[in-house]
Design an enzyme around this catalytic site. Structure first.
Site, short mmCIF file in Angstrom:
data_model
loop_
_atom_site.label_atom_id
_atom_site.label_comp_id
_atom_site.label_asym_id
_atom_site.label_seq_id
_atom_site.Cartn_x
_atom_site.Cartn_y
_atom_site.Cartn_z
N CYS B 153 2.45 1.89 -0.63
CA CYS B 153 3.90 2.03 -0.18
C CYS B 153 4.43 0.61 -0.19
CB CYS B 153 3.90 2.51 0.92
SG CYS B 153 3.12 1.91 2.36
N VAL B 157 8.16 0.29 -1.97
CA VAL B 157 9.37 -0.33 -1.13
C VAL B 157 9.99 -1.58 -1.84
CG1 VAL B 157 10.08 -1.15 1.17
CG2 VAL B 157 8.29 0.73 0.95
#
Lengths: 500, 519
Positions: B153, B157
């Site tokens: 992630c 991001v």
């Protein structure tokens, strides 16, 4: 007996140096240059192990390391049993670390204790886009409603939190106020911070300082009647019950343990610790920070100790006792005498089966040195060791108090290096983690997990030493290792023959 | 002192002795600031009530004990199913340590995977340099035939562009220009591990079929008579894929298993560590475009992959983790229809044996109530099997199940007289399940290892089927698919039923009149 002990120190050193050169040859030049600084052959008398440490892992090499979140939620905070630890971010981090560290505790899980529950904010795309603070507010409200007996909450940040600009500190302050000063601790342990679990330990220590100790002043009254013999166990995570088999010895020598950090620990124990007369520190790497802080702010001395194996236990009990009066010093001697028959019986039973066996270790920040004495008590020899996330002060302690001349040292070892080292050195036992376990067992090398005690334990204290000895024996002397080669394929290995 | 060298006590027994019990009681009383035991008892009872259930189900933000993991785990699982393929996860390194540990704890096998080890500076400047160095290091050290890239992630991001990064890395000479580096973006904040499986597999097929990210010609489909099979994310992949291969071979069907990780998660202990073993060859992965059809054993693991394959002109068929008689019938009939091959007598006899076993044991399982949780397809397959056994899958819960899954489950329940009181719970977690088990009790719970907490708290006996299974060994080596797999599931369920009957009838002189020798 291992080959290692049939060679001279000079031969071993030459072989280990050649081995290092050999593994470095696989790397692209830039990587070889960087990795070379993390590998060495220990020279007796040197003040450290001659390796760089606590530096960034190199991309793509298969480091064994984890992250800051693992260091905070997984190690330091997770075991505090009466607080709820929210894995704040996407679902994975909390899921993979759920219940896997074996931090034993006593409590009614889900009602007044929460260690083996997985609380997560399970971030979705909208939380990334719009921020997760509002969700966090609601999560805290829902925790208060459904888990009313929790004594506090920590917010363990996963990677996205620091990247999307959430203000978990503001949420924590506001909710703490709303719930009458409830302890709510934001922890900035995003996984991308630092180079390993280690920074997560530090950040978690600082969070205790800033969000738990902030309510405690040197003048604060303790909730119990203090005694001159109050100590706190710092840096024992009660894996398989380690802190319990340690605590019992301290109490038997006449001390009173007022807190456990953090295995089977509680918020009340954290808060009480500034009233201790001495902090006894097992895992230096993960909790030296808070020990130093308590020394500076509250004037509490701290003392490192080692409860692996009788030699180090005896040394440690006397060292701890030296901070107290004769009553405690006599207590230490009484404890040592009490357990000596057990030690003698364990060594009499297991040493003949383990004498001369060689061990290679690769563990976290403490055990690569701390368990060496326990192996030596059983007549075994550690021929290679390294830290996943040790710092230079760990390598100094290792060099000055633990390893022998010629020991192979490997910091932040890569999968490739570790396999080659073991293949060439052919130790009788490897002690490392779950990711390494099956690699070496496939190679026919006995293995014990030295993070989780391979689901056994405790290994600390006298009671733990008996279990440690039994486990090492059952690993090395399991009949299965004689069956790894099909009989019609048996190829005599000169190395192994020499080792028999 | 209870410890002795002759009989070493470990954590199972050591702490039960009076010395430790006294010590722990003192610790609690003196230092833990414990809650009033009466209050603990009151809350414990309250948490069993319908009132608590209502509050519990009203949760909007908090997740407690979810039964799902994140995308990259599925991506790693799929990637190692290709010949000599090293999964490379771009982002923070701790994630990779977690996937490897998780898979090793389930399969009791090594799990090889690398990370690009991004840290704070990469968070600011992007992870391009980590990709460049990482690919070069992995390529040189581990000599893979393919490196399959996915993301954590963190990389998602900050918006790292895998396609561009891999292209640049090749230009910088990290790996040869023609070296296969398929990729998939696998954000942990979307979907679950089954989504990651889907994305990674699609990424690999797209790489081989659609021109290797613009570096080669797209493959021209030349249809042949082969059938591709995709197993999906499956804790029983070792046993299941081997069973599927046996069935294909019995039927004389030419086949390609895509993402075949049945060997890499079951390597022998013979002195050699096989970092890579078995797997779909890269040639077969490319040639899979020519197949007549692709069968997915798990619809929810291939929601993107199957339409992608269909777009290339193949028939695609999806199952929902077929377990038991009818589901296996449908699977075999689909194979027969697509391949034009008859179902051999040997399989018909296996079918007859499973029906025979179910008939023999029916009296013990008929009418029993079950709760099931797990991945959406697994839940469906097990619920369907229970229905054909005359059992009732009362609560079926899937944290990573969605609305469409719920509708499909409800349709299944509607199709059987035994499904009338059954209910599907999409997006719920195991703390919801806890309330369900207290307020609407069932006889047995089917789920993964984490179900043991529910078993402890609610007293519902747990039958371990699912992923992960950490605390029982080797079950992944036996299939649950095919008629023989159905037999394994049946025996597993029956063993628990009989164990419970014995446990409930074994008090001497009180209940042991029913402690029968023959059941």
């Amino acid at each position: 007996m291992s080959l290692a002990t049939t060679q001279s120190i000079a031969e071993i050193k030459a072989r280990n140096k050649e081995l290092i050169q050999e593994v470095l040859r696989v790397y692209p030049e830039k990587t070889a240059k960087r990795r070379a600084k993390h590998l060495n052959v220990h020279e007796a008398g040197k003040s450290d192990c001659g390796v760089k440490s606590n530096l960034k892992s190199i991309p793509g090499v298969m480091t064994i390391r984890g992250c800051a979140y693992a260091g905070s939620k997984g190690v330091v905070w997770g075991p505090i049993k009466d607080m709820i630890h929210i894995s704040h971010g996407p679902v994975g981090c909390g899921q993979y670390s759920w219940g896997s560290r074996r931090n034993y505790y006593v409590g009614t899980t889900g009602i007044d204790s929460f260690v083996t529950l997985q609380f997560t904010s399970d971030f979705q795309e909208k939380d990334i886009v719009f921020g997760g603070d509002k969700k966090l507010v609601k999560i805290i409200d829902e925790i208060q409603e459904l888990f009313p007996l929790n004594n506090g909450i920590t917010i363990q940040s996963e990677c996205p939190i620091g990247l999307i600009g959430d203000d978990i500190e503001a949420v924590s302050r506001a909710k703490s106020k709303e719930y009458g000063g409830k302890t709510i601790v934001p922890v900035r342990c995003e996984g991308f911070r630092g180079v390993s679990q280690s920074l997560g330990h530090h950040i978690a220590n600082d969070a205790v300082r800033d969000w738990v100790f902030d309510k405690v002043t040197p003048e604060s009254k303790p909730t119990f009647e203090p005694t001159p013999y109050d100590v706190a166990i710092i840096g024992d995570y009660n894996i398989g019950g380690d802190a319990w088999s340690s605590r019992i010895l301290l109490e038997e020598m006449g001390l009173r343990v007022i807190a456990q950090w953090s295995g089977d620990g509680s918020l009340a124990e954290l808060e009480a610790t500034p009233k201790a007369k001495l902090n006894v520190l097992h895992c230096y790497r993960s909790m030296n920070y808070i020990s130093r802080h308590m020394e500076e702010k509250f004037g509490i001395p701290w003392c490192e100790y080692n409860f692996f194996g009788p030699s180090k236990i005896v040394e440690s009990l006397r060292k701890i006792a030296s901070y107290f009066d004769d009553k405690i010093k006599e207590g230490a001697e009484r404890v040592i005498a009490k357990y000596q028959p057990l030690v003698d019986a364990v060594i009499a039973k297991y040493r003949p089966r383990l004498e001369g066996k060689s061990v290679m270790l690769f563990v976290g920040g403490l055990r690569p040195r701390h368990v060496i004495g326990a192996y030596e008590d059983l007549g075994m020899e550690v021929v290679g060791t390294g830290y996943e996330f040790g710092h230079n002060d760990d390598y100094q302690r290792t060099a000055q108090h633990y390893v022998k001349d010629g020991t192979l040292i490997y910091d932040d070892v890569t999968g490739y290096e570790f396999e080659r080292f073991v293949e060439k050195i052919q130790p009788d036992l490897v002690g490392s983690g779950i990711k390494e376990k099956y690699v070496f067992q496939k190679m026919g090398v006995p293995f014990r997990q030295m993070h989780s005690w391979d689901y056994s334990g405790p290994y600390h204290g006298y009671d733990g030493f008996a279990i440690f000895a039994r486990d090492m024996d059952m690993a090395i002397n399991s009949p299965i290792w004689k069956k790894t080669k099909a009989p019609w394929k048996e190829v005599p290995k000169p190395k192994l023959l020499a080792a028999e | 002192m209870a410890q002795s060298a002759e009989h070493v006590l470990d954590h199972f027994e050591l702490f039960r002795g009076p010395e430790y019990q006294q010590m722990l009681a003192n610790k609690k009383k003196m230092f833990e600031n414990p809650r009033d035991p009466a209050e603990v008892e009151r809350i414990r009872e309250w948490a069993k009530t319908p009132e608590y259930r209502e509050k519990n189900f009203a949760r909007e933000a908090l997740t407690v004990n979810p039964a799902k993991a994140c995308q990259p785990l599925g991506a790693v699982f799929a990637s190692v199913g290709f010949e000599a393929t090293l999964p490379f996860v771009h982002g923070s390194q701790g994630c990779v340590a977690y996937y490897r540990s998780h898979l090793s704890r389930h399969f009791k096998e090594p799990s090889s995977c690398v990370s690009s080890s991004m840290t704070e500076d990469a968070a600011v400047f992007g992870g391009l340099n980590n990709m460049i160095d990482g690919l070069a290091n992995s390529y040189n050290m581990y000599k893979p035939k393919m490196i399959a890239v996915s993301t954590t992630c963190m990389a998602e991001v900050i918006g790292d562009d895998l396609n561009a990064f891999i292209k640049t890395s090749k230009e910088k000479g990290s790996v040869p220009a023609d070296f296969d580096v398929p990729f998939a973006h696998t954000p942990a904040f979307v979907g679950s591990h089954v989504t990651g499986y889907d994305n990674a597999l699609k990424g690999i097929l797209e790489h081989f079929w659609d021109g290797k990210a613009g570096t080669a010609a797209k493959l021209e489909r030349a249809p042949n008579n082969k059938i591709n099979l995709i197993g999906g994310f499956d804790g029983y992949t070792v046993g299941n894929i081997r069973e599927i291969k046996r069935i294909f071979e019995l039927m004389g069907i030419h086949y390609t298993i895509l993402a075949d990780n049945s060997d890499v998660f079951d390597t022998p202990t013979d002195g050699e560590f096989r970092m890579y073993d078995g797997g779909t060859t890269l040639e077969d992965a490319a040639n899979a475009v020519h197949a007549k059809a692709t069968i997915s054993m798990q619809q929810w693991c291939t929601e993107k992959t199957l339409p992608f394959i269909a777009d290339h002109g193949q028939e695609v068929v999806a199952f929902n983790y077929p377990v038991g008689v009818s589901a296996t019938d449908e699977f075999l009939m689909a194979l027969s229809r697509i391949s034009g091959k008859d179902i051999p007598e040997e399989l018909a006899r296996e079918r007859g044996r499973l029906v025979d076993a179910m008939a023999d044991s029916s009296a013990h399982i008929h009418g029993k109530k079950f709760a099931i949780y797990g991945d959406p397809d697994l839940c469906y397959g097990l619920a369907a099997f229970l229905l054909e056994l005359g059992a009732e899958p009362i609560h079926v819960l899937s944290t990573n199940g969605n609305k469409a899954w719920e509708e499909k489950m409800q349709a299944l329940f509607g199709s059987s007289p035994f499904g009338q009181n059954c209910h599907a719970y999409p997006g719920r977690d195991l703390w919801h399940m806890r309330s369900l088990l207290f307020t609407e009790p069932v006889d047995f719970l089917i789920g993964n290892t984490y179900g043991k907490y529910l078993e402890r708290d609610t007293g519902t006996p747990l039958i371990r089927i699912g992923f992960p299974i950490f605390d029982r060994h080797h079950h992944h080596r036996s299939p649950v698919w095919g008629y023989q797999g159905g037999m394994n599931v049946l025996v597993k369920i029956l063993d628990k039923i009989f164990d419970e009957i014995d446990k409930n009838t074994n008090i001497a002189g009180k209940t042991d009149y029913s402690f029968d020798i023959i059941r």
